[in-house]
Motif scaffolding. Structure first.
Motif, PDB file in Angstrom:
ATOM      1  N   ALA A   7       0.843  -1.199   0.000  1.00 31.76           N
ATOM      2  CA  ALA A   7       0.000   0.000   0.000  1.00 31.76           C
ATOM      3  C   ALA A   7       0.878   1.249   0.000  1.00 31.76           C
ATOM      4  O   ALA A   7       1.983   1.240   0.552  1.00 31.76           O
ATOM      5  CB  ALA A   7      -0.888   0.006   1.240  1.00 31.76           C
ATOM      6  N   ARG A  15      -6.444   4.688   5.807  1.00 31.30           N
ATOM      7  CA  ARG A  15      -6.976   3.675   6.723  1.00 31.30           C
ATOM      8  C   ARG A  15      -7.072   4.240   8.152  1.00 31.30           C
ATOM      9  O   ARG A  15      -8.096   4.097   8.816  1.00 31.30           O
ATOM     10  CB  ARG A  15      -6.090   2.418   6.700  1.00 31.30           C
ATOM     11  N   LYS A  91      -9.714  -8.001  12.621  1.00 33.54           N
ATOM     12  CA  LYS A  91      -9.263  -8.874  11.541  1.00 33.54           C
ATOM     13  C   LYS A  91     -10.075 -10.156  11.583  1.00 33.54           C
ATOM     14  O   LYS A  91     -10.288 -10.710  12.664  1.00 33.54           O
ATOM     15  CB  LYS A  91      -7.783  -9.213  11.737  1.00 33.54           C
ATOM     16  N   HIS A 103      -8.915 -11.202   0.275  1.00 30.08           N
ATOM     17  CA  HIS A 103      -7.658 -11.490   0.945  1.00 30.08           C
ATOM     18  C   HIS A 103      -8.019 -12.362   2.136  1.00 30.08           C
ATOM     19  O   HIS A 103      -8.989 -12.074   2.826  1.00 30.08           O
ATOM     20  CB  HIS A 103      -6.992 -10.179   1.393  1.00 30.08           C
ATOM     21  N   GLU A 105      -7.052 -12.755   5.038  1.00 30.43           N
ATOM     22  CA  GLU A 105      -7.123 -12.052   6.322  1.00 30.43           C
ATOM     23  C   GLU A 105      -7.568 -10.636   5.990  1.00 30.43           C
ATOM     24  O   GLU A 105      -6.900  -9.961   5.217  1.00 30.43           O
ATOM     25  CB  GLU A 105      -5.717 -12.044   6.954  1.00 30.43           C
ATOM     26  N   PHE A 106      -8.716 -10.221   6.498  1.00 32.42           N
ATOM     27  CA  PHE A 106      -9.178  -8.867   6.166  1.00 32.42           C
ATOM     28  C   PHE A 106      -9.880  -8.225   7.357  1.00 32.42           C
ATOM     29  O   PHE A 106     -10.027  -8.858   8.412  1.00 32.42           O
ATOM     30  CB  PHE A 106     -10.055  -8.883   4.908  1.00 32.42           C
ATOM     31  N   THR A 107     -10.267  -6.982   7.194  1.00 38.82           N
ATOM     32  CA  THR A 107     -10.788  -6.224   8.332  1.00 38.82           C
ATOM     33  C   THR A 107     -12.281  -5.976   8.186  1.00 38.82           C
ATOM     34  O   THR A 107     -12.727  -5.455   7.161  1.00 38.82           O
ATOM     35  CB  THR A 107     -10.046  -4.885   8.478  1.00 38.82           C
ATOM     36  N   ASP A 298     -11.572  -3.017   4.049  1.00 41.08           N
ATOM     37  CA  ASP A 298     -10.561  -2.947   2.984  1.00 41.08           C
ATOM     38  C   ASP A 298     -11.214  -2.506   1.669  1.00 41.08           C
ATOM     39  O   ASP A 298     -10.676  -1.698   0.924  1.00 41.08           O
ATOM     40  CB  ASP A 298      -9.875  -4.307   2.823  1.00 41.08           C
ATOM     41  N   ILE A 310      -7.170  -5.094  -3.879  1.00 39.73           N
ATOM     42  CA  ILE A 310      -7.142  -5.018  -2.405  1.00 39.73           C
ATOM     43  C   ILE A 310      -5.716  -4.844  -1.887  1.00 39.73           C
ATOM     44  O   ILE A 310      -5.501  -4.199  -0.855  1.00 39.73           O
ATOM     45  CB  ILE A 310      -7.850  -6.257  -1.792  1.00 39.73           C
ATOM     46  N   ASP A 311      -4.727  -5.369  -2.614  1.00 36.46           N
ATOM     47  CA  ASP A 311      -3.335  -5.238  -2.158  1.00 36.46           C
ATOM     48  C   ASP A 311      -2.914  -3.773  -2.032  1.00 36.46           C
ATOM     49  O   ASP A 311      -1.999  -3.461  -1.273  1.00 36.46           O
ATOM     50  CB  ASP A 311      -2.378  -5.947  -3.136  1.00 36.46           C
ATOM     51  N   LEU A 314      -3.437  -2.775   1.522  1.00 38.24           N
ATOM     52  CA  LEU A 314      -2.866  -3.624   2.576  1.00 38.24           C
ATOM     53  C   LEU A 314      -1.375  -3.334   2.697  1.00 38.24           C
ATOM     54  O   LEU A 314      -0.672  -3.273   1.688  1.00 38.24           O
ATOM     55  CB  LEU A 314      -3.051  -5.105   2.218  1.00 38.24           C
ATOM     56  N   PRO A 317       0.374  -7.797   1.930  1.00 35.59           N
ATOM     57  CA  PRO A 317      -0.497  -8.903   1.515  1.00 35.59           C
ATOM     58  C   PRO A 317       0.150 -10.253   1.850  1.00 35.59           C
ATOM     59  O   PRO A 317       1.362 -10.323   2.055  1.00 35.59           O
ATOM     60  CB  PRO A 317      -0.616  -8.718   0.001  1.00 35.59           C
TER      61      PRO A 317
END
Lengths: 321, 190
Positions: A7, A15, A91, A103, A105-107, A298, A310-311, A314, A317
Motif C-alpha cells: 500500500a 486507513r 481482523k 484477501h 485475512e481482512f478487516t 478494505d 485489495i493489495d 494492505l 499482503p
C-alpha cells in the motif's frame, strides 16, 4: 524477498483516518466499542466459508481452535448479556479466498443495534458510508432480491426451478455455464456475480434486501405467503461491501440451521467444526431483538482511495506477510 | 496425470479443456460473501490462438496440459514439413504448416526458434524477435533519398514482403522485427 509495503503511504493514512472517523461516528451514536476473541473453540459451520485452524497448548493439553470468519457469535453473547449497541473493528480470516477483492485475512467493521429493524440499520449504514466517502448526498437505492432478478434477468429467484436457472445462465451467455453443476443457490450466486453485481451501486449505494430463505444465514425469516430472509447487502460501484441481518434470536431454529450446515459439510467432505454452544446458550437465555451488519473496511478503503486491487490498501499482503 | 485445482490458477498455467491445451491469461476469484465461489478465467487455446472466457466452480480440478517451450534449431523444409533439432540432444522433430504458421516467413536454415511442444510434438513455432534477411526483389529506389518516408515493398529471401525505405536496394541485408513485420534497419552479414 520483497520487504516494502504494497500500500502507498497515502493509503495507510486513509486507513487510519477511516478508523478514526468510524470511532467518532459510533461514539456520537452511543455505541460501545468491544473486542472479542479471534480464536475460538467453536467454528463457523456455513459451508460457503472455510475457517483457518490453529491450536492452543494449555493445562489440558493441545486443543484445536478456529479463527473467526466474523465476530458475530461472541458479539451476540455480549448483546444477550445486556451490552446495548456495540461495534468492533477486527481482523477476520477466510481460508482459500484470494483475488482482486479478496484477501484471506481482512478487516471487518461489525455492529449491532438492539431493538432496531433492518430498515433502520440500512439507513445508518448508508449514513456512515456516505460520510466515509465524503459524499453526503450520494443517493441510496433499496431493491428486493426478487425485484432485482425479475427486473434485470426476467426470472423469479424464489420460484425458478434448477433447470430454469441453468437455462437463464445459458441465455445470459455465461461461458462454461453448461459445464457447471450447482444447486439453486449456486445458480443464483452465478447470475448475481456474473451478470448483476457489476451494475449495482453505480453512482449510488444499492441495498439488496429480502433474500431467499435458503440464503438466510443468521437472519430471521419474515413469515407470510412468500417468506423471505430479513437479510440485506450493500453494493458500492459493483462491489459487495456489507451484509446485514435482522437477527435470528430463536435458539432452537439457530441450532437447526447449524445442524443443517454440518450435514451439508459432511456430504461435501468438508471439515465439520463444532457448534458454538456458548452462543446457543446465550440465545436460549434471551438475546434482545436486534439488527446487525458487517462491513468490509478494505473494500471501503479501495473505494475511498480509488484503487482496484485489495493489495493497494494492505501494508503486507499474504504473499509477503 | 497431473491436475491443477482452481486455487493454483495463475497466468501462464497450461491446462486441458475439452481435449485442447490452453494457457491461462487471467484468473479472477469471484465470490459473494455468503455464497458459492467461482474462478472466472480468460484462456487462450494453444492450437487455434483463440481467447475465450470460462467460469469454473472454485475447488474443481483440471488436467494439466503437457506443454512446454524449448529452443530448437530449424534445419530444413521439404514441402509440407519443417525439420527442427534440439541442439543439446541432436534429437530431431518435424512440424507441420499449422504449427509453424507465420514463422515460415521469417526463418532460415540454422536459425534458433522457440518451439512449444505439446505431448512432445511441436504445437507452435516462434521465430527470433529480430532476423536479418536478404532482399531478393524490390523496385530500384531514387538515389539520394534517405528520408525513409514513403517506402516500397521488398521481397525477402524467405518469401516475406516488408515495406522498406526507398534507398534500400536488391541484394542488401535488412533487419526486421518479426513481431510487427516491420523493417528496422540495414544490416551487415553476421
Amino acid at each position: 524477498m520483497e520487504w516494502r509495503p504494497a500500500a502507498s503511504l497515502a493509503a495507510l493514512r486513509a486507513r487510519a483516518e477511516l478508523y478514526a472517523l468510524i470511532r467518532r461516528f459510533f461514539v456520537a451514536a452511543g455505541a460501545l466499542e468491544v473486542e472479542t476473541p479471534i480464536a475460538s473453540h467453536a467454528g463457523l459451520t456455513d459451508p460457503a466459508l472455510e475457517s483457518w485452524r490453529t491450536a492452543w497448548t494449555g493445562p489440558t493439553g493441545v486443543q484445536p481452535l478456529w479463527l473467526h470468519t466474523s465476530p458475530e457469535f461472541p458479539m451476540k453473547r455480549l448483546l444477550a448479556a445486556g451490552s446495548g449497541p456495540i461495534f468492533q473493528i477486527c481482523k477476520v480470516f477466510r481460508d482459500g479466498e484470494r483475488g482482486r477483492r479478496h484477501h484471506p485475512e481482512f478487516t471487518l467493521l461489525e455492529w449491532y443495534r438492539p431493538g432496531w429493524d433492518g430498515e433502520r440499520l440500512i439507513a445508518e449504514v448508508a449514513n456512515l458510508v456516505r460520510l466515509a466517502l465524503g459524499q453526503p448526498e450520494r443517493p441510496v437505492e433499496i431493491l428486493s432480491y426478487r425485484q432485482l432478478f425479475r427486473d434485470r434477468l426476467a426470472i423469479d429467484p424464489l420460484h425458478a426451478t434448477l433447470a430454469e436457472l441453468a437455462a437463464c445462465a445459458r441465455d445470459q451467455g455465461i461461458a462454461g455455464g453448461e459445464h457447471l453443476s450447482l444447486d439453486r443457490d449456486g445458480w443464483l450466486d452465478l447470475l448475481l456475480t456474473h451478470r448483476l453485481e457489476t451494475g449495482l451501486g453505480r453512482g449510488r449505494l444499492t441495498f439488496i434486501r429480502d433474500y431467499p430463505p435458503s440464503q438466510a444465514a443468521l437472519a430471521r425469516l419474515r413469515p407470510g405467503p412468500e417468506p423471505v430472509a430479513e437479510r440485506f447487502e450493500l453494493y458500492l460501484e459493483g462491489v459487495e461491501l456489507a451484509n446485514g441481518f435482522a437477527e435470528l434470536t430463536d435458539a432452537a431454529e439457530q441450532r437447526q440451521r447449524f445442524e443443517q450446515d454440518q450435514a451439508c459439510r459432511r456430504e461435501l467432505g468438508l471439515p465439520v467444526p463444532p457448534l458454538d454452544e456458548a452462543f446457543l446458550a446465550a440465545l436460549s437465555a434471551g438475546m434482545p431483538e436486534a439488527a446487525g451488519v458487517a462491513l468490509g473496511l478494505d473494500r471501503l478503503l479501495m473505494a475511498i482511495t480509488g484503487t482496484s486491487h485489495i493489495d493497494q490498501v494492505l501494508a503486507f499482503p499474504i504473499e509477503r506477510a | 496425470m497431473a491436475t491443477y485445482n482452481t486455487n493454483e490458477f495463475r497466468g501462464g498455467l497450461k491446462i486441458m479443456l475439452d481435449g485442447d491445451p490452453y494457457t491461462i491469461i487471467e484468473n479472477e476469484f469471484v465470490k459473494p460473501g455468503k455464497g458459492q465461489a467461482f474462478n472466472r478465467v480468460r484462456i487462450r487455446n494453444l492450437k487455434t490462438g483463440r481467447v475465450v472466457e470460462r467460469t469454473f466452480k472454485s475447488g474443481e480440478s483440471l488436467e494439466a496440459a503437457d506443454v512446454h517451450d524449448t529452443q530448437m534449431q530449424y534445419l530444413y523444409n521439404d514441402g509440407d514439413t519443417w525439420h527442427f533439432m534440439d541442439p543439446a540432444s541432436y534429437e530431431q522433430l518435424t512440424a507441420d504448416a499449422a504449427a509453424v504458421g507465420d514463422a515460415a516467413k521469417w526463418i532460415r536454415e540454422e536459425d534458433m526458434c522457440q518451439v512449444t511442444l505439446y505431448n512432445g510434438a511441436p504445437l507452435s513455432v516462434e521465430p527470433p524477435n529480430f532476423v536479418i534477411l536478404r532482399i531478393v526483389e524490390t523496385d530500384p529506389g531514387l538515389k539520394g533519398d534517405t528520408s525513409g518516408g514513403g517506402g516500397k515493398p521488398a521481397t525477402l529471401e524467405t518469401g516475406a514482403v516488408v515495406r522498406v525505405p526507398l534507398f534500400v536496394q536488391i541484394d542488401e541485408l535488412i533487419k526486421v522485427d518479426t513481431r510487427s513485420g516491420e523493417y528496422v534497419s540495414r544490416a551487415k552479414e553476421e
